[in-house]
Write a protein that holds these residues in place. Sequence first.
Motif, PDB file in Angstrom:
ATOM      1  N   TYR A 199      40.595  44.953  46.903  1.00 22.36           N
ATOM      2  CA  TYR A 199      41.962  44.309  47.159  1.00 22.36           C
ATOM      3  C   TYR A 199      42.744  44.403  45.904  1.00 22.36           C
ATOM      4  O   TYR A 199      42.202  44.169  44.741  1.00 22.36           O
ATOM      5  CB  TYR A 199      41.409  42.758  47.388  1.00 22.36           C
ATOM      6  CG  TYR A 199      41.123  42.366  48.739  1.00 22.36           C
ATOM      7  CD1 TYR A 199      41.996  42.348  50.010  1.00 22.36           C
ATOM      8  CD2 TYR A 199      39.765  42.098  48.965  1.00 22.36           C
ATOM      9  CE1 TYR A 199      41.573  42.142  51.242  1.00 22.36           C
ATOM     10  CE2 TYR A 199      39.402  41.993  50.517  1.00 22.36           C
ATOM     11  CZ  TYR A 199      40.275  41.959  51.315  1.00 22.36           C
ATOM     12  OH  TYR A 199      39.801  41.644  52.691  1.00 22.36           O
ATOM     13  N   THR A 200      43.832  44.692  46.210  1.00 23.06           N
ATOM     14  CA  THR A 200      44.934  45.034  45.065  1.00 23.06           C
ATOM     15  C   THR A 200      45.373  43.824  44.598  1.00 23.06           C
ATOM     16  O   THR A 200      45.716  42.873  45.343  1.00 23.06           O
ATOM     17  CB  THR A 200      45.904  46.223  45.166  1.00 23.06           C
ATOM     18  OG1 THR A 200      46.731  45.848  46.477  1.00 23.06           O
ATOM     19  CG2 THR A 200      45.171  47.576  45.487  1.00 23.06           C
TER      20      THR A 200
ATOM     21  N   HIS B 217      42.638  38.779  39.316  1.00 20.96           N
ATOM     22  CA  HIS B 217      42.661  39.742  38.280  1.00 20.96           C
ATOM     23  C   HIS B 217      43.285  39.340  37.057  1.00 20.96           C
ATOM     24  O   HIS B 217      43.377  39.875  35.954  1.00 20.96           O
ATOM     25  CB  HIS B 217      43.827  40.621  39.030  1.00 20.96           C
ATOM     26  CG  HIS B 217      43.336  41.188  40.420  1.00 20.96           C
ATOM     27  ND1 HIS B 217      42.635  42.414  40.146  1.00 20.96           N
ATOM     28  CD2 HIS B 217      43.530  41.071  41.724  1.00 20.96           C
ATOM     29  CE1 HIS B 217      42.418  42.897  41.535  1.00 20.96           C
ATOM     30  NE2 HIS B 217      42.915  41.805  42.339  1.00 20.96           N
TER      31      HIS B 217
ATOM     32  N   LYS C   1      48.166  40.858  43.705  1.00 26.08           N
ATOM     33  CA  LYS C   1      49.649  40.325  44.068  1.00 26.08           C
ATOM     34  C   LYS C   1      50.124  40.078  42.733  1.00 26.08           C
ATOM     35  O   LYS C   1      49.839  40.250  41.763  1.00 26.08           O
ATOM     36  CB  LYS C   1      49.419  39.119  45.155  1.00 26.08           C
ATOM     37  CG  LYS C   1      48.402  39.314  46.237  1.00 26.08           C
ATOM     38  CD  LYS C   1      49.026  40.494  47.228  1.00 26.08           C
ATOM     39  CE  LYS C   1      48.219  40.434  48.240  1.00 26.08           C
ATOM     40  NZ  LYS C   1      48.552  41.665  49.288  1.00 26.08           N
TER      41      LYS C   1
END
Length: 321
Positions: free
Chosen positions: A299-300, A253, A302
Amino acid sequence: MDNKSVILPVWLDRIIFDDFEAIYEPRPMEVVYNPDQPYEFIKLYLGTYFPRSFAEAYGIITSLMTNDKYKQSLYNLQEINVLDFCCGTGGEIIGLLVALSENLPNLKRVNINAYDANPDAIRFLYHLTDSIEKVPEFRLEIHINPQCIYIESEQEIQDIINMSNMQYHYIMSFKAINEFVQRGTFNDGNPYELIVSYFSPLLNTNGVFIISDVTTKVDSGTLFYPQMMNSGINGFLKGSQQYKSIVPNVCYHFENQCSGCYMQDIFHVSHRKINNDRSKIAYRIICYKSFAHEVMAGYTPKTCRAINSLADKNTPYDLWH
């Protein structure tokens, strides 16, 4: 065995400590320049550092396989190709093989090209894999091509690339690139950036490149190897635009805005010589961007120290939860 607390399989424990007379004796300062170590030191390396590398690779691959999209991309394969750059005695190779055997029931054969500068380590690895193939508990067919090559410049890396005649499902380099930093092999260049730039084009469309290293300081300065690794890999990814990280999750990300933060993961391995022997490493897993998008969908992010300076250094490796 769970992902990060690993017990060496009984058959492997027997091979390295009985058949090969491995010795458990940590000598961290002597491990720095592996290419020049004599034959007897390889026995010490096999008994001390091989099990740690086994646990690290086993844990990383087992965790990766809990991502259903990733596992499904390999599930029906009968044959897998592996390249290990700076393989040593092959702990990460055997850890990978055991994890693949447990997770991919259709897999029958693994082809391995393994490179290292120490001829004794290469010889050990060849005989070790031969012994493992004869173990009833181990079901995979191993075709390994261990080669001794001393890296003095980019030319030797280019030679390896030119010798490669296949695309790889796994390219690995475990706890070795720091040695190029210490020796100044590539002058002022970032070795992590250079090595991923050379090897990444050899990846299969669903292949992954696992780069791991120690978590200590670079020489006596303030920079740590994980910071240098992240800086180099992020620089490569920004420049190429063809590849992307999938591990740590947060790098997928935020790698475009990270200049190189510190992170680490901890693994434990137990065998007849010691319980819960600990190793600390930092690692990244990169692949083609399209495959990364497929694997990481849903998936978000972390957190990590690149976006929160107070973040726990272990948090980036809480991968899929």
